[in-house]
Scaffold this motif. Sequence first.
Motif, PDB file in Angstrom:
ATOM      1  N   GLN A 100       0.822  -1.201   0.000  1.00  0.00           N
ATOM      2  CA  GLN A 100       0.000   0.000   0.000  1.00  0.00           C
ATOM      3  C   GLN A 100       0.864   1.263   0.000  1.00  0.00           C
ATOM      4  OE1 GLN A 100       0.428  -2.067   2.453  1.00  0.00           O
ATOM      5  NE2 GLN A 100       0.330  -1.118   4.462  1.00  0.00           N
ATOM      6  N   ASN A 101       2.016   1.215   0.671  1.00  0.00           N
ATOM      7  CA  ASN A 101       2.903   2.377   0.718  1.00  0.00           C
ATOM      8  C   ASN A 101       3.606   2.596  -0.620  1.00  0.00           C
ATOM      9  OD1 ASN A 101       2.252   2.588   3.476  1.00  0.00           O
ATOM     10  ND2 ASN A 101       3.905   1.199   4.029  1.00  0.00           N
ATOM     11  N   TYR A 104       0.934   4.065  -2.924  1.00  0.00           N
ATOM     12  CA  TYR A 104       0.642   5.447  -2.529  1.00  0.00           C
ATOM     13  C   TYR A 104       1.765   6.379  -2.974  1.00  0.00           C
ATOM     14  CZ  TYR A 104      -0.484   9.348   0.641  1.00  0.00           C
ATOM     15  OH  TYR A 104      -0.784  10.578   1.183  1.00  0.00           O
ATOM     16  N   SER A 105       3.000   5.898  -2.865  1.00  0.00           N
ATOM     17  CA  SER A 105       4.164   6.726  -3.212  1.00  0.00           C
ATOM     18  C   SER A 105       4.299   6.958  -4.704  1.00  0.00           C
ATOM     19  CB  SER A 105       5.444   6.072  -2.677  1.00  0.00           C
ATOM     20  OG  SER A 105       5.410   5.956  -1.264  1.00  0.00           O
ATOM     21  N   TYR A 107       1.444   6.771  -6.868  1.00  0.00           N
ATOM     22  CA  TYR A 107       0.108   7.037  -7.416  1.00  0.00           C
ATOM     23  C   TYR A 107       0.132   8.205  -8.402  1.00  0.00           C
ATOM     24  CZ  TYR A 107      -4.842   8.370  -7.489  1.00  0.00           C
ATOM     25  OH  TYR A 107      -6.112   8.713  -7.880  1.00  0.00           O
ATOM     26  N   VAL A 134      -5.086   2.444  -0.143  1.00  0.00           N
ATOM     27  CA  VAL A 134      -4.667   3.673  -0.832  1.00  0.00           C
ATOM     28  C   VAL A 134      -5.869   4.578  -1.065  1.00  0.00           C
ATOM     29  CG1 VAL A 134      -3.612   4.628  -2.923  1.00  0.00           C
ATOM     30  CG2 VAL A 134      -2.702   2.526  -1.913  1.00  0.00           C
ATOM     31  N   GLN A 137      -6.667   6.348   2.059  1.00  0.00           N
ATOM     32  CA  GLN A 137      -5.716   7.430   2.335  1.00  0.00           C
ATOM     33  C   GLN A 137      -5.995   8.645   1.458  1.00  0.00           C
ATOM     34  OE1 GLN A 137      -3.454   7.416   4.867  1.00  0.00           O
ATOM     35  NE2 GLN A 137      -3.218   9.577   4.345  1.00  0.00           N
ATOM     36  N   LEU A 138      -6.441   8.408   0.227  1.00  0.00           N
ATOM     37  CA  LEU A 138      -6.788   9.539  -0.646  1.00  0.00           C
ATOM     38  C   LEU A 138      -7.946  10.334  -0.046  1.00  0.00           C
ATOM     39  CD1 LEU A 138      -6.517   7.900  -4.192  1.00  0.00           C
ATOM     40  CD2 LEU A 138      -4.884   9.428  -3.063  1.00  0.00           C
ATOM     41  N   VAL A 222      -1.141   3.990   5.901  1.00  0.00           N
ATOM     42  CA  VAL A 222      -0.526   4.223   4.596  1.00  0.00           C
ATOM     43  C   VAL A 222       0.389   5.440   4.700  1.00  0.00           C
ATOM     44  CG1 VAL A 222      -0.935   4.663   2.151  1.00  0.00           C
ATOM     45  CG2 VAL A 222      -2.574   3.285   3.450  1.00  0.00           C
ATOM     46  N   TYR A 224       4.240   7.384   2.834  1.00  0.00           N
ATOM     47  CA  TYR A 224       5.198   7.412   1.738  1.00  0.00           C
ATOM     48  C   TYR A 224       6.433   6.570   2.090  1.00  0.00           C
ATOM     49  CZ  TYR A 224       2.724  11.262  -0.538  1.00  0.00           C
ATOM     50  OH  TYR A 224       1.783  12.031  -1.170  1.00  0.00           O
TER      51      TYR A 224
END
Length: 281
Positions: A100-101, A104-105, A107, A134, A137-138, A222, A224
Motif C-alpha cells: 500500500q505504501n 501510494y508513493s 500514485y 490507498v 488514504q486519498l 498508509v 510514503y
Amino acid sequence: MHKVIDELRYHKGRFPRKALERLVARKDEAIPLLLRTLDEVLQDPEIATEDEDYMLHLYSLYLLAQFREKKAFPKILELISLPPDDVDFMLGDTLTESLQNILYSTYDGDLNLLQGVIENPFVDVFVRGSVLDVLGQLYLDGEITKEYLVAYLRKLIDRRSSEQEMEETFTGLVQDIVIECQLVEMLEDIRNLHDEGRVDQIIFGDFDEFLESYQGDHGQRVRYIEDVIEEMHWWASFQDTEGMSAEESFANQSVHRLKKIQRNSPCPCGSGKKYKRCCGA
C-alpha cells in the motif's frame, strides 16, 4: 550503472547498502533502468517466480516508490494483477506490509486504475485490500469526498463473490477502511455484514471487536516510502549469520524460507490450515 543494477539482481545474503546508495545518488540515471526491470518481469514473470533468489524487482519497487516515480504506477498495478500465486511468490511479506505504501508513493492520479484492481475478483484479495487502503488514504488526504468513498464501499459490499472465503476476507478489509476513515455512516452496514456471516471472524473478530477497534486509537496505515535502506535493511533474509549459534542460524534461515511460502499453501507447522490462516496471519 548497469553493473550496480546487476549487483541487486539476486539475493547474496548480505544487504546491498552501497549499491542502493549509488542508485539513490544517481536517481535520474537509475529510474529508466528500474522501470525496465518491471517491464522485463511483466513480459516474463518466470524471471521472478522460478528463482527464489531473484530480488531486483523488489529493489525496483521500493526505489521507484522513494523516487515518487509516477510512471511506475500502472506497471505496478499490472504486476500485482498477475495470478495470485505468482504475486505471492514475487512479493512475499511486501504484499501485506508495504504494498500500500509503494502504491501510494507512486500514485499517478488515475482513480480508474485503482478501482479496476479493487473490483477484479481474479486479483489476490490482500492485494485488493492494499489498493483499497490507498483509496482510504486519498480520502484522508482530501483527494476524494466522504460521499464518494461511502458510496463506493457500499457498491463493493453489494457485489457478492461466488467464493465465500474470498468474500469474507474482502468485506473484512472493507471494514478496516471504515475504521481507518471513521465512517460513522457505515456502522450499520458493517453490523449487517456480521449478521449475515459475511466477515471472516477468525481474522477480523466479531462486531463487538470491530466497534472496539473503531473507537480506539488508529495508527497511520498508509505512508510514503522515504528511505529504501531503512525499509529493507532489517529483513530477516539480510541478517548477518556470522557469529550466530547453529540454532540461531537455523531460525534465521527458516524465517527466510517462510517468506517464500504462498499464502494459500498448507502451513509448514503441520496444523492442516492454509499458511495465511495460520503462521502467515
